[in-house]
Design an enzyme around this catalytic site. Structure first.
Site, PDB file in Angstrom:
ATOM      1  N   HIS A 188       2.344  16.870  -1.418  1.00 35.30           N
ATOM      2  CA  HIS A 188       3.786  16.654  -1.589  1.00 35.30           C
ATOM      3  C   HIS A 188       4.391  15.806  -0.475  1.00 35.30           C
ATOM      4  O   HIS A 188       5.497  15.275  -0.625  1.00 35.30           O
ATOM      5  CB  HIS A 188       4.535  17.991  -1.723  1.00 35.30           C
ATOM      6  N   ASP A 205      -2.216  21.045  -3.739  1.00 36.30           N
ATOM      7  CA  ASP A 205      -1.252  20.421  -2.834  1.00 36.30           C
ATOM      8  C   ASP A 205      -1.957  19.809  -1.619  1.00 36.30           C
ATOM      9  O   ASP A 205      -1.528  19.987  -0.477  1.00 36.30           O
ATOM     10  CB  ASP A 205      -0.188  21.436  -2.380  1.00 36.30           C
ATOM     11  N   SER A 263       4.835  20.620   7.105  1.00 40.27           N
ATOM     12  CA  SER A 263       3.922  20.521   5.968  1.00 40.27           C
ATOM     13  C   SER A 263       2.756  19.578   6.274  1.00 40.27           C
ATOM     14  O   SER A 263       2.969  18.446   6.721  1.00 40.27           O
ATOM     15  CB  SER A 263       4.669  20.005   4.737  1.00 40.27           C
TER      16      SER A 263
END
Length: 385
Positions: A187, A217, A326
């Site tokens: 992402h 992901d 992230s």
């Protein structure tokens, strides 16, 4: 091996000054009346019975041929062996063991070389560093020391900046090979028109997306023109337990190299994230710094995940994670990577809110590193699922 061969021949074939194997090995048993340098008498008309090879192949005590002891007494003046036969026996004793050792050495080399070649073929030239085959990242006396862990692992964590069609996304990544393979979240780079990566020493690289796996992901990047980087050591997430000390390193809000610490607060959390590229770009563009929507327990966090989602088992931690973490590293007390940080709970559930309203409340999630390792072959193959 040459030196080994010479020693083998020397000890297996002890020779006296006149070529008598027995006398060279045991000089104390020479006949008292024998001259110092006796000359050989004429050879007998027939070969002595004692010189005949044994029925079992003539293997003597030194493993090369027939070892014949001289007769003590009246027949002491006769040589133990005919000179010609003695020379032949010496050749036999010398050639046998050396040939055997050489053959063994060649076979061993072939097996060793074949094994190494097979290993390289299976793992590739630039191998991911595994904690099972390397020394500890953090000395045992410093295990769990956050400062030591941060100093050792920070050079292996990078900042990832993706330019999208409708904004930018900032996240983190982990170096896994010295020539610039980077693992991050899908992402963070999904829909990116270009990707830039900054290392802890301030250098900037252009990166290309090698492969992606939206179901987990995960994404793999490759830096252009990179070498001599500091790869992280990937640990074993199966060994992680609730209560273990962990450290998170990343670039929250673009603050490169930010270090936080905490514990593993839960395992095997079913975290659901979006796999829809349009939804990801919308959240990244409006969120500002990689704020990532996910759902857990039937509730939506950080915005709507959309209609296309995937669920994976995650490590839950109370180490402070914020937008931009992230793709960064979750590290155990030994300095090994045990997870890739992927999602965090934000107090604001409004997808239109700015990232400044978000903050860590002790609920962060990371993809287990064993999941990452099992997915590397697929990512390296260029898959873009």
């Amino acid at each position: 091996m040459t030196e080994s061969f010479r020693r083998s021949g020397e000890y297996e074939n002890p020779q006296g000054p006149q070529g008598d194997a027995y006398q060279g090995a045991y000089p104390q048993q020479q006949h008292a009346s024998s001259p110092v340098n006796p000359e050989w008498p004429p050879p007998p008309t027939h070969q002595p019975v004692a010189a005949e090879p044994a029925a079992d192949g003539g293997q003597g005590g030194y493993g090369g041929g027939t070892a014949v002891l001289p007769t003590v007494g009246a027949d002491a003046e006769h040589p133990a062996e005919h000179p010609e036969h003695s020379a032949h026996a010496k050749k036999t004793r010398t050639r046998g063991p050396i040939a055997l050792l050489a053959a063994v050495a060649i076979v061993a080399a072939a097996v060793g070389g074949g094994t190494a070649y097979a290993f390289q073929e299976l793992t590739g030239k630039n191998n991911v560093v595994s904690s099972s085959t390397t020394t500890s990242v953090v000395p045992s006396s410093k295990k769990g020391d956050v400062a030591t862990i941060a100093a050792a692992v920070s050079p292996s964590v990078v900042e990832v900046n993706a330019t999208l069609s409708n904004g930018t996304s900032t996240g983190s990544g982990v170096i896994i090979t010295s020539d610039g393979e980077i693992v991050t979240n899908n992402h963070v780079i999904s829909g990116a028109q270009s990707v830039k990566v900054s290392t802890s020493d301030g250098k900037s690289y252009t990166a290309k997306v090698v492969g992606t796996d939206s179901s987990k992901d995960l994404a793999l990047l490759k830096l252009e023109g990179a070498s001599g980087l500091h790869p992280a050591t990937l640990g074993n997430s199966d060994g992680v337990q609730v209560g273990d000390t962990v450290v998170a390193i990343g670039s929250p809000e673009g603050l490169t190299g930010t270090v936080t610490s905490g514990i593993v607060s839960a395992l095997d959390r079913d975290v659901t994230v979006s796999t829809d590229e349009g939804q990801q770009q919308q959240q990244q563009g409006s969120g500002g710094s990689g704020q990532w929507p996910f759902s857990f327990g039937g509730q939506q966090f950080n915005g709507d995940t959309g209609s296309s989602t995937t669920t994976y088992k995650a490590i839950q931690t109370d180490a402070s994670l914020n937008p931009g973490n992230s793709g960064g590293a979750l590290i155990d007390a030994s300095g090994d990577i045990v997870g890739i940080n992927s999602a965090m709970y934000s107090a604001s559930s409004d997808s239109s809110s700015s990232s400044s309203d978000a903050g860590s409340v002790g609920l962060g999630f990371a993809i287990p590193i064993n999941t990452v390792k099992s997915d590397l072959a697929k990512l390296r193959s260029g898959s873009t699922s």
